[in-house]
Scaffold this motif. Structure first.
Motif, short mmCIF file in Angstrom:
data_model
loop_
_atom_site.label_atom_id
_atom_site.label_comp_id
_atom_site.label_asym_id
_atom_site.label_seq_id
_atom_site.Cartn_x
_atom_site.Cartn_y
_atom_site.Cartn_z
N LYS A 19 9.90 92.94 0.24
CA LYS A 19 11.06 93.57 -0.40
C LYS A 19 12.33 92.75 -0.19
CE LYS A 19 10.50 97.21 2.21
NZ LYS A 19 9.34 96.82 3.05
N SER A 20 12.63 92.44 1.06
CA SER A 20 13.87 91.70 1.35
C SER A 20 13.83 90.30 0.73
CB SER A 20 14.10 91.60 2.86
OG SER A 20 14.25 92.88 3.42
N THR A 21 12.66 89.69 0.78
CA THR A 21 12.54 88.35 0.20
C THR A 21 12.84 88.39 -1.30
OG1 THR A 21 10.85 87.83 1.84
CG2 THR A 21 10.95 86.39 -0.08
N LEU A 53 20.75 97.76 -1.92
CA LEU A 53 20.95 98.35 -0.60
C LEU A 53 19.62 98.24 0.15
CD1 LEU A 53 22.89 101.56 -1.71
CD2 LEU A 53 23.87 99.46 -0.77
N ASP A 54 19.57 97.32 1.10
CA ASP A 54 18.32 97.09 1.85
C ASP A 54 18.34 97.96 3.11
OD1 ASP A 54 15.95 96.13 2.88
OD2 ASP A 54 16.46 94.01 2.66
N GLU A 55 17.65 99.06 3.07
CA GLU A 55 17.58 100.03 4.17
C GLU A 55 18.94 100.48 4.69
OE1 GLU A 55 14.60 99.81 7.14
OE2 GLU A 55 13.53 98.23 6.06
N PHE A 68 22.74 93.68 3.23
CA PHE A 68 21.55 93.14 3.87
C PHE A 68 21.00 94.09 4.91
CE2 PHE A 68 23.88 89.40 2.48
CZ PHE A 68 22.90 88.77 1.74
N GLN A 69 19.69 93.95 5.13
CA GLN A 69 19.02 94.73 6.15
C GLN A 69 19.57 94.37 7.53
OE1 GLN A 69 14.85 94.00 5.99
NE2 GLN A 69 14.34 95.76 7.28
N GLU A 70 19.72 93.07 7.79
CA GLU A 70 20.34 92.65 9.04
C GLU A 70 21.82 92.52 8.76
OE1 GLU A 70 18.34 90.13 7.47
OE2 GLU A 70 16.48 91.11 8.07
MG LIG Z 1 13.14 93.96 4.68
#
Ligand SMILES: [Mg+2]
Ligand SMILES: Nc1ncnc2c1ncn2[C@@H]1O[C@H](COP(=O)(O)OP(=O)(O)OP(=O)(O)O)[C@@H](O)[C@H]1O
Length: 500
Positions: free
Chosen positions: A40-42, A162-164, A82-84
């Motif tokens: 997903k993030s990629t 919106l990643d998590e 980003f997730q991070e």
């Molecule tokens: Mg991810």
């Protein structure tokens, strides 16, 4: 509005996306789902120009596009959270939101007032309270999350990823965010929403795309699918009930930690609790109710007005997590990235960190074979998806990084583990396994303190629950009273009813 077609991506010789499609329409909230490491993030980093696809096309409004970098994607109206977190810790919210695109006045001077006003407007639009003038590392995780979201919104994105975003938010904050998302949808913005909370998906999303192991599984409308079907699409199998059974309470279990009085500097109730061998003690309460602060105060990592503590019967004063570690007390912190992992090290190095005693053959030699075998075993236990034990942690997906932290702690010879939000960002399949491992850990006569904002998790896992409100413990419940209504009553009304 946006079409990703047959996107492939390889890192070195390893292909992690095998031809994925995603179609986004204006004014929809589109869930992108899949297990940890599904891709997903990629895929989203490819959309935003941060990664280059190995193959495949991106079309916006029907036009093929290629982005050289993130700035070009921003120019095309794409914003991502980003997730991070990507905030600069010592800068404040305004500086972070306008990083590298500062507003300038006529003479080319920084227009601080305009930036601050714009930042305040964006934060107000989110309906949350975030101090703008303090360094973001002094904000709560939730507040930092809103700065991230504000940063993306201030770009006037037409496509927002919106990643998590809800992993770190309270139910109230999540509702605020959903209200903002609905408003953006009304304005025609297309939103990609990534979350492991399936309830969120059913509440807010219109359509769903599911990935599994880097492959496209399917796309459908939310109204066409139910929870079980969705999990099956993600995981490829059915998931059984996730919480392991609770053992009968041992009446004479030894007290491992007795907190006789912990008072935070900011005031609030005096916390008292006992942690007994074999149990999982839940710390429940709203975000900001003092759960993490109390734990940090207990470990000597946060100043306290008072901290009277006994460890295995003896009076103790700890001066930080390292000293706690020497006493057999491990902390799995809330913000993993900062406190939990060295991301430029391998999985093996991270799992072995502070743990070499276990593999020491003699004064000079570490038994590398045993170390490797133990790491592989630990990775299997929590189902870390990676190329192998030597993969660098920063090449793992967010959820898999977290599994590494958990694997590390479960393999330490600890007596007590303190988990702060243990399953944040962990997919449905792996959660069940982590719960089982936590139960096994306790069953060996050790003990766990589990801070969690997920009520089902608190109820499903805890033998007893300490409920926090405005800075301290206001109630401790056990047995039948470990239920959502009871806990929420104490967490919100704070009726003092101490049964430690
Ligand atoms: Mg991810
Ligand atoms: N820089 C990299 N080098 C090598 N492999 C990578 C790199 N970045 C990602 N991967 C791999 O690509 C796969 C997909 O990772 P990705 O971060 O997209 O997963 P995800 O679906 O976002 O998972 P999560 O729910 O845990 O966030 C993983 O197996 C990961 O290890």
């Amino acid at each position: 509005m946006l079409e990703l077609r047959a996107i492939k991506k390889s890192f070195g010789r390893i292909e992690v996306l095998h031809g994925v499609d995603l179609t986004l329409r204006g004014g929809e909230i589109h869930a992108l789902l899949g297990e940890n490491g599904a891709g997903k993030s990629t895929l989203m980093k490819i959309l935003c120009g941060i990664l280059k696809p190995s193959e495949g096309t991106i079309r916006i409004d029907g036009e093929p596009r290629e982005f050289a970098d993130y700035d070009e994607a921003i120019g095309a109206g794409i914003g991502i959270v980003f997730q991070e977190f990507s905030l600069i810790p010592h800068m404040n919210a305004v500086e972070n939101m306008f990083l590298a695109r500062e507003k300038r006045g006529r003479l080319g001077l920084l227009d601080r007032r305009a930036m601050r006003a714009r930042a305040a407007e964006v934060i107000a639009r989110l309906g949350v309270d975030v101090p703008l003038d303090v360094p973001v590392n002094r904000l709560s995780v939730a507040q930092q999350q809103f700065v991230e979201i504000g940063k993306a919104l201030s770009l006037d994105a037409r496509i927002l990823v919106l990643d998590e975003p809800t992993a770190t938010l309270t139910p109230t904050e999540t509702e605020h965010l959903f209200a903002v998302m609905r408003e953006l949808r009304r304005q025609g913005v297309a939103i990609v929403f990534i979350s492991h909370h399936l309830e969120d998906i059913f509440e807010i999303c219109d359509r769903i795309t599911v990935l599994r192991d880097g492959a496209f599984v399917g796309e459908c409308a939310v109204s066409e699918i139910d929870n079980d079907r969705l999990v099956e699409m993600m995981v490829g199998r059915r998931i059984e009930a996730s919480f392991p059974p609770k053992p009968a309470r041992a009446p004479n279990a030894a007290v491992m930690i007795a907190a006789e009085a912990i008072r935070l500097r900011r005031g609030g109730p005096v916390s008292r609790f006992e942690l007994r061998s074999g149990e999982i003690l839940g710390f429940a309460g709203l975000v900001g109710s003092g759960r993490t602060e109390t734990v940090l105060a207990m470990l000597g990592a946060h100043p306290a007005a008072e901290c009277r503590l006994r460890i295995e019967g003896r009076e103790a004063r700890l001066r930080g997590p390292d000293e706690a570690l020497e006493r057999g007390i491990g902390l799995l912190p809330e913000s993993r990235k900062e406190q939990g992992l060295i991301t430029s090290f391998s999985i093996l190095q991270n799992i072995s960190l502070n743990n070499y005693g276990k593999y020491r053959r003699n004064h000079w030699f570490i038994d590398r074979r045993r170390e490797l075998a133990a790491t592989q075993g630990a990775m299997e236990q929590v189902r870390v998806k990676a190329q192998g034990p030597h993969a660098r942690v920063d090449t793992l997906s967010g959820g898999n990084q977290q599994k590494v932290v958990i694997a590390r702690w479960l393999n330490h010879q600890m007596k007590v583990l303190i988990f702060d939000e243990p399953t944040r960002g962990i997919d449905v399949g792996a959660k069940a396994e982590i719960y089982a491992l936590m139960r096994d850990f306790a069953a060996e006569g050790r003990a766990i303190i589990m801070i969690s904002s997920e009520l089902p998790e608190v109820v499903g896992m805890s033998d007893r629950v300490c409920v926090f409100r405005s800075g301290g413990i206001v109630a401790t419940v056990e047995g039948e009273d470990v239920n959502a209504e009871r806990i929420m009553t104490f967490a919100t009304t704070g009726r003092v009813d101490h049964v430690a």
